[in-house]
Enzyme design. Structure first.
Site, short mmCIF file in Angstrom:
data_model
loop_
_atom_site.label_atom_id
_atom_site.label_comp_id
_atom_site.label_asym_id
_atom_site.label_seq_id
_atom_site.Cartn_x
_atom_site.Cartn_y
_atom_site.Cartn_z
N GLN A 20 19.36 -41.25 -8.57
CA GLN A 20 20.46 -41.85 -7.78
C GLN A 20 20.54 -41.21 -6.40
O GLN A 20 20.54 -41.89 -5.37
CB GLN A 20 21.80 -41.60 -8.47
CG GLN A 20 21.94 -42.18 -9.85
CD GLN A 20 23.41 -42.17 -10.25
OE1 GLN A 20 24.12 -43.13 -10.01
NE2 GLN A 20 23.88 -41.10 -10.85
N ASP A 39 8.03 -37.32 -7.03
CA ASP A 39 8.80 -37.37 -8.27
C ASP A 39 7.85 -37.23 -9.45
O ASP A 39 6.63 -37.17 -9.28
CB ASP A 39 9.56 -38.70 -8.35
CG ASP A 39 10.85 -38.54 -9.14
OD1 ASP A 39 10.79 -38.04 -10.28
OD2 ASP A 39 11.91 -38.89 -8.62
N ASP A 44 5.75 -32.55 -12.45
CA ASP A 44 6.49 -32.53 -13.70
C ASP A 44 7.12 -31.15 -13.87
O ASP A 44 6.43 -30.17 -14.13
CB ASP A 44 5.55 -32.84 -14.87
CG ASP A 44 6.32 -32.89 -16.19
OD1 ASP A 44 7.55 -32.67 -16.17
OD2 ASP A 44 5.69 -33.15 -17.22
N THR A 70 19.62 -34.82 -16.38
CA THR A 70 21.03 -35.24 -16.30
C THR A 70 21.53 -35.96 -17.56
O THR A 70 22.66 -36.45 -17.57
CB THR A 70 21.24 -36.18 -15.08
OG1 THR A 70 20.31 -37.25 -15.18
CG2 THR A 70 21.07 -35.46 -13.77
N THR A 109 26.91 -29.17 -10.54
CA THR A 109 27.83 -30.09 -11.20
C THR A 109 29.19 -29.47 -11.52
O THR A 109 29.30 -28.26 -11.76
CB THR A 109 27.18 -30.59 -12.52
OG1 THR A 109 28.14 -31.37 -13.24
CG2 THR A 109 26.77 -29.43 -13.42
N ASP A 110 30.20 -30.33 -11.59
CA ASP A 110 31.54 -29.92 -12.06
C ASP A 110 31.52 -29.54 -13.54
O ASP A 110 32.46 -28.91 -14.03
CB ASP A 110 32.55 -31.07 -11.82
CG ASP A 110 32.13 -32.37 -12.46
OD1 ASP A 110 30.90 -32.62 -12.60
OD2 ASP A 110 33.01 -33.17 -12.84
N TYR A 133 23.91 -29.01 -20.84
CA TYR A 133 23.73 -29.46 -19.46
C TYR A 133 24.47 -28.53 -18.50
O TYR A 133 23.90 -28.02 -17.52
CB TYR A 133 24.22 -30.91 -19.32
CG TYR A 133 24.28 -31.40 -17.88
CD1 TYR A 133 23.11 -31.64 -17.16
CD2 TYR A 133 25.50 -31.61 -17.25
CE1 TYR A 133 23.17 -32.09 -15.83
CE2 TYR A 133 25.57 -32.07 -15.93
CZ TYR A 133 24.40 -32.30 -15.23
OH TYR A 133 24.46 -32.74 -13.93
N1 LIG Z 1 24.99 -38.08 -12.20
C1 LIG Z 1 26.13 -37.40 -12.16
O1 LIG Z 1 27.20 -37.88 -12.57
C2 LIG Z 1 26.16 -36.01 -11.58
C3 LIG Z 1 27.38 -35.31 -11.57
C4 LIG Z 1 27.43 -34.03 -11.02
C5 LIG Z 1 26.28 -33.46 -10.49
N2 LIG Z 1 25.10 -34.16 -10.53
C6 LIG Z 1 23.91 -33.49 -9.96
O2 LIG Z 1 23.50 -34.24 -8.82
C7 LIG Z 1 22.08 -34.18 -8.69
C8 LIG Z 1 21.52 -35.59 -8.60
O3 LIG Z 1 21.85 -36.30 -9.80
P1 LIG Z 1 21.45 -37.82 -10.02
O4 LIG Z 1 22.61 -38.50 -10.64
O5 LIG Z 1 20.82 -38.36 -8.79
O6 LIG Z 1 20.32 -37.63 -11.15
P2 LIG Z 1 19.30 -38.72 -11.74
O7 LIG Z 1 19.61 -40.06 -11.20
O8 LIG Z 1 19.26 -38.50 -13.22
O9 LIG Z 1 17.91 -38.27 -11.10
C9 LIG Z 1 17.25 -37.11 -11.56
C10 LIG Z 1 15.88 -37.02 -10.92
O10 LIG Z 1 15.17 -35.95 -11.53
C11 LIG Z 1 13.87 -36.40 -11.89
N3 LIG Z 1 13.34 -35.68 -13.03
C12 LIG Z 1 13.85 -35.60 -14.28
N4 LIG Z 1 13.02 -34.88 -15.04
C13 LIG Z 1 11.97 -34.49 -14.27
C14 LIG Z 1 10.80 -33.73 -14.48
N5 LIG Z 1 10.48 -33.22 -15.69
N6 LIG Z 1 9.96 -33.53 -13.45
C15 LIG Z 1 10.22 -34.05 -12.24
N7 LIG Z 1 11.31 -34.79 -11.98
C16 LIG Z 1 12.18 -35.00 -12.99
C17 LIG Z 1 14.11 -37.87 -12.24
O11 LIG Z 1 12.87 -38.55 -12.26
P3 LIG Z 1 12.75 -39.94 -13.10
O12 LIG Z 1 13.62 -40.93 -12.39
O13 LIG Z 1 11.29 -40.26 -13.01
O14 LIG Z 1 13.22 -39.62 -14.49
C18 LIG Z 1 15.03 -38.28 -11.10
O15 LIG Z 1 14.31 -38.50 -9.91
C19 LIG Z 1 21.59 -33.38 -9.90
O16 LIG Z 1 21.43 -32.04 -9.54
C20 LIG Z 1 22.73 -33.50 -10.91
O17 LIG Z 1 22.76 -32.42 -11.81
C21 LIG Z 1 25.02 -35.41 -11.04
#
Ligand SMILES: NC(=O)c1ccc[n+]([C@@H]2O[C@H](COP(=O)([O-])OP(=O)(O)OC[C@H]3O[C@@H](n4cnc5c(N)ncnc54)[C@H](OP(=O)(O)O)[C@@H]3O)[C@@H](O)[C@H]2O)c1
Length: 302
Positions: A20, A39, A44, A70, A109-110, A133
């Site tokens: 996202q 990515d 990996d 996530t 994250t929160d 997580y």
């Molecule tokens: N989503 C929420 O509600 C939320 C809330 C608070 C904080 N955050 C933080 O905000 C940040 C961005 O979150 P987001 O929502 O954008 O996360 P997301 O949409 O789940 O994206 C995660 C990314 O990490 C990649 N990834 C996962 N496993 C991997 C691996 N083994 N090797 C390489 N890449 C890998 C995914 O690749 P693929 O797409 O190929 O799987 C994707 O590009 C993160 O640090 C998250 O912890 C998120």
């Protein structure tokens, strides 16, 4: 590499450009220099030994980590993998960035909080994660701080985009098929539009000027950065339905309040995990707008 162009000076390596936030960052960072993005499976992070070599080859001035494990519920049964991606890998990235004299930007994250405080959390409040997580994300923060380079960690909350499977896209989807929706009233935090989080991050990079690592070193630390204000998932859902630009497609006629215990999940979530973003806003003289305004703009844009 997914993209490479000929802008001068700053070399930026973005890890995780399909998530996202990463997808948006790829678009907002691109005007600021030579952007290299990658990515899974090119990188990996489950195989964390491969990361240093990869980063070294790219020789970035700025390393941005948008990757994360996530899947909050799945993490309960895959703690080692969640640890590798959320704790160990960011530590390795931070150490490598330091060795290269590069700045490092990371997101957390929160869910590092237990949600029992009853008022928005500041950076000085003690974390107490309830889930794998949350624990592994907290571990990542600590690894980066221990590495000691020029880093910025932005703790954010309830990130959404309409491209991926987020709460907003789910509610819109349910509204097309379910006459009655039940959403919880007892989980409260700040919805954060991925695009605006990416924009603010990139504005900071632009503001830093020619000596980015030096500027980040001056301001290094952990900051809360989320949509302003907070709401329950029920209130969030209400606003999504109200602001939906294609309301004529909705079949939902009734939105009913529910409690977290009505929907048992493998991972425990904090009930009140809104973040106080005053430190970021005052330090950098900018911030994310009120969550309702951002939601309106997001729904109009996508
Ligand atoms: N989503 C929420 O509600 C939320 C809330 C608070 C904080 N955050 C933080 O905000 C940040 C961005 O979150 P987001 O929502 O954008 O996360 P997301 O949409 O789940 O994206 C995660 C990314 O990490 C990649 N990834 C996962 N496993 C991997 C691996 N083994 N090797 C390489 N890449 C890998 C995914 O690749 P693929 O797409 O190929 O799987 C994707 O590009 C993160 O640090 C998250 O912890 C998120």
């Amino acid at each position: 590499m997914a993209s490479k162009h000929d802008l001068p000076s700053l070399r930026i390596l973005l890890l995780g450009n399909t998530g996202q936030l990463g997808w948006e960052l790829e678009r907002t960072l691109a005007p600021l220099g030579e952007l290299l993005s990658c990515d899974y499976p090119q990188l990996d992070l489950a195989d964390i030994e491969s990361a240093p070599q990869f980063i070294k080859q790219c020789k970035p001035d700025l390393l941005v980590n948008a990757t994360a494990y996530t899947a909050v519920d799945r993490a309960e049964s895959e703690p080692e993998l969640a640890h590798a991606i959320n704790s160990a890998a960011p530590g390795i990235m931070a150490a490598e960035a330091r060795r290269l004299g590069a700045a490092f930007i990371h997101f957390s994250t929160d869910y590092v909080f237990d949600g029992l405080q009853g008022r928005p959390y500041s950076e000085t409040d003690s974390p107490n994660p309830l889930s794998v997580y949350g624990r592994t994300k907290l571990g990542g923060e600590q690894e980066i701080q221990d590495a000691g380079g020029a880093y910025l960690i932005f703790r954010t909350s309830w990130v959404y985009s309409l491209r991926r499977d987020s709460f907003v896209s789910k509610v819109l989807g349910w509204s097309r098929s379910q006459p009655t929706l039940k959403l919880v009233t007892d989980q409260v935090s700040g919805p954060t539009w991925a695009r605006m989080l990416a924009q603010v991050t990139s504005l900071l990079v632009a503001r830093a000027g020619a000596d980015l690592p030096g500027w980040v070193m001056q301001h290094r630390g952990l900051y809360h950065l989320a949509g302003s204000g907070y709401c329950s998932r029920f209130e969030w859902g209400q606003e999504i339905l109200r602001l939906d630009p294609h309301r004529e497609g909705q079949v939902t006629r009734e939105l009913l309040p529910a409690r977290t215990e009505d929907f048992p999940t493998p991972a425990r979530r904090p009930l009140f995990s809104a973040l106080n973003c005053d430190l970021f806003n005052q330090t950098f003289n900018m911030g994310l707008p009120e969550w309702k305004l951002a939601l309106k703009l997001a729904l109009e844009a996508e």
